[in-house]
Design an enzyme around this catalytic site. Structure first.
Site, PDB file in Angstrom:
ATOM      1  N   ARG A  66       1.094  -1.660  -0.129  1.00  0.00           N
ATOM      2  CA  ARG A  66      -0.068  -0.222   0.210  1.00  0.00           C
ATOM      3  C   ARG A  66       0.786   1.563   0.185  1.00  0.00           C
ATOM      4  O   ARG A  66       0.097   2.251   0.276  1.00  0.00           O
ATOM      5  CB  ARG A  66      -1.328   0.050   0.987  1.00  0.00           C
ATOM      6  CG  ARG A  66       0.135   0.281   2.743  1.00  0.00           C
ATOM      7  CD  ARG A  66      -0.715  -0.614   3.720  1.00  0.00           C
ATOM      8  NE  ARG A  66       0.302  -0.281   5.114  1.00  0.00           N
ATOM      9  CZ  ARG A  66       0.877  -0.890   5.250  1.00  0.00           C
ATOM     10  NH1 ARG A  66       1.321  -1.888   4.453  1.00  0.00           N
ATOM     11  NH2 ARG A  66       1.465  -0.962   6.204  1.00  0.00           N
ATOM     12  N   LYS A  81      12.139   5.471   4.454  1.00  0.00           N
ATOM     13  CA  LYS A  81      11.856   5.910   4.271  1.00  0.00           C
ATOM     14  C   LYS A  81      11.150   7.616   3.619  1.00  0.00           C
ATOM     15  O   LYS A  81      11.035   7.921   1.865  1.00  0.00           O
ATOM     16  CB  LYS A  81       9.879   6.072   4.423  1.00  0.00           C
ATOM     17  CG  LYS A  81       9.730   4.569   4.948  1.00  0.00           C
ATOM     18  CD  LYS A  81       7.920   4.535   5.552  1.00  0.00           C
ATOM     19  CE  LYS A  81       7.900   2.870   5.478  1.00  0.00           C
ATOM     20  NZ  LYS A  81       7.016   3.019   6.525  1.00  0.00           N
ATOM     21  N   PHE A 127      -0.947   9.122  18.119  1.00  0.00           N
ATOM     22  CA  PHE A 127      -1.392  10.342  18.271  1.00  0.00           C
ATOM     23  C   PHE A 127      -1.029  11.077  19.462  1.00  0.00           C
ATOM     24  O   PHE A 127      -0.760  12.637  19.095  1.00  0.00           O
ATOM     25  CB  PHE A 127      -3.490   9.901  19.099  1.00  0.00           C
ATOM     26  CG  PHE A 127      -4.170   9.485  18.010  1.00  0.00           C
ATOM     27  CD1 PHE A 127      -5.184  10.740  18.218  1.00  0.00           C
ATOM     28  CD2 PHE A 127      -4.696   8.412  17.707  1.00  0.00           C
ATOM     29  CE1 PHE A 127      -5.882  11.110  17.006  1.00  0.00           C
ATOM     30  CE2 PHE A 127      -5.859   8.664  17.366  1.00  0.00           C
ATOM     31  CZ  PHE A 127      -6.446   9.694  16.748  1.00  0.00           C
ATOM     32  N   CYS A 169     -10.625  19.379  20.936  1.00  0.00           N
ATOM     33  CA  CYS A 169     -11.674  19.620  21.045  1.00  0.00           C
ATOM     34  C   CYS A 169     -11.932  17.606  20.605  1.00  0.00           C
ATOM     35  O   CYS A 169     -13.582  18.001  21.386  1.00  0.00           O
ATOM     36  CB  CYS A 169     -12.398  20.806  20.385  1.00  0.00           C
ATOM     37  SG  CYS A 169     -11.843  22.407  20.577  1.00  0.00           S
ATOM     38  N   CYS A 181      -3.279  -1.279  11.921  1.00  0.00           N
ATOM     39  CA  CYS A 181      -3.186  -2.027  10.741  1.00  0.00           C
ATOM     40  C   CYS A 181      -2.318  -2.927  11.158  1.00  0.00           C
ATOM     41  O   CYS A 181      -2.329  -3.757  10.826  1.00  0.00           O
ATOM     42  CB  CYS A 181      -1.795  -0.791   9.521  1.00  0.00           C
ATOM     43  SG  CYS A 181      -3.011   0.777   8.828  1.00  0.00           S
TER      44      CYS A 181
HETATM   45 ZN    ZN Z   1      -9.493  22.652  20.359  1.00  0.00          ZN
END
Ligand code: ZN
Length: 339
Positions: A66, A81, A127, A169, A181
């Protein structure tokens, strides 16, 4: 020169004026995996002025299904990469100034990377980095486009400082982590769909057609024929520490930085020295040779196999220990090998 972009110029949303604007813009793509290579190829072909693409990893064979800029050779050579992507993108369009950087994005780098760009594309798989992007994008008032995909499910949202809610938020709205994955797999059409959502928003922002920018959070499941677009504008929080009235940018403080991390779903521990170092790989090889095991090397990294472990050393001091998730054990190996 214009011939290359003729079909895009004929498109009424872009035109000659839009094309000229595109060619003056600088885009930062964080991550050169599936989403990163897809975004980078589209934007390079479209003639964006400058593209900086950053990634901390090297090409492995399991990427090739992919990650569209890489070849069998890149996997065999374990080419970083950022290096392989830069080479391929420059071949695709030499008119674009492409810079690939082997960087593990942390607080130290993010502000430097982001300060002179017009747009950031999130192509990361975690994250920790997304929240760094989110805070620095708010601080420097730079739009960024969130994207994520796993399995046949994907989502994207465009964040414009001062206007839309930010990632912080949306914490309760966006599914954070869990499946990756590496645990449930991913099919290439999922990637391509997210890339399409991200790159079209990128084009709108780069030609300065902000009115057309999508304001909804889109998500889809291609295998199960589902799609949705959620209006999240009401979720913008006045007191948000990242985009609110008196922001503290919590993710840009050093305390939130991990030095040692189990890489998401990869059965690999990454150890980063407290300070950046410029490791002399020749000296390292000499040191490792004394300890037995087999050593492979390219100009960017050294791979050391010993017992059933594979340890990869980067020039910036980072070490990846594959085949384990135990941080304490990983640190032991690290000190054993590096003294
Ligand atoms: Zn915010």
């Amino acid at each position: 020169m214009w011939e290359r972009y003729s079909r895009q110029i004929l498109f009424e949303g872009i035109g000659e004026e839009g094309q000229r604007k595109l060619q003056t813009k600088h885009v930062l793509i964080v991550g050169a995996g599936a989403l990163g290579t897809g975004n980078a190829e589209v934007l390079t072909r479209s003639g964006v002025g400058r593209i900086t693409i950053v990634d901390r990893d090297y090409v492995e064979r399991s990427n090739l299904q992919r990650q569209q800029l890489y070849t069998e050779h890149d996997a065999i050579d374990r080419t970083p990469k950022a290096v392989a992507a830069q080479k391929r993108l420059r071949e695709i369009n030499p008119n674009v100034e492409v810079n690939g950087k082997i960087v593990d994005v942390t607080v130290e780098e993010i502000e430097q990377l982001i300060s002179d760009v017009d747009l950031v594309i999130d192509a990361t798989d975690n994250f920790d980095i997304r929240f760094l992007i989110n805070d620095s994008a708010q601080k420097y008032r730079i739009p960024w486009i969130y994207g994520g995909c796993v399995s046949s499910y994907g989502l994207s949202f465009t964040i414009i400082p001062g206007e839309t809610p930010c990632l912080n938020c949306l914490l309760e709205t966006i599914p954070l982590g869990g499946a990756t994955c590496d645990t449930v797999g991913v099919i290439s059409p999922t990637v391509q769909m997210v890339v399409a959502y991200q790159t079209v928003e990128a084009m709108k922002i780069l030609v300065e057609d902000f009115e057309s920018v999508r304001r909804k959070l889109v998500s889809f499941d291609l295998w199960n024929n589902e799609q949705s677009a959620i209006d999240v504008s009401r979720l913008k929080k006045e007191g948000c520490p990242s985009c609110g009235e008196s922001p503290s940018y919590p993710y840009l403080s050093y305390e939130n930085q991990t030095k040692t991390a189990v890489l998401c779903g990869r059965n690999t521990v990454q150890i980063r020295p407290p300070k950046k170092v410029d490791r002399d790989l020749h000296v390292l090889v000499t040191q490792l040779e004394k300890q037995g095991g087999t050593i492979e090397q390219n100009p960017f990294l050294v791979t050391y196999h010993y017992e059933d472990r594979r340890v990869v050393f980067f020039k910036d001091g980072r070490v990846l220990i594959h085949g384990m998730k135990d941080i304490v054990e990983a640190k032991k190996i690290y000190h054993q090998l590096l003294g």
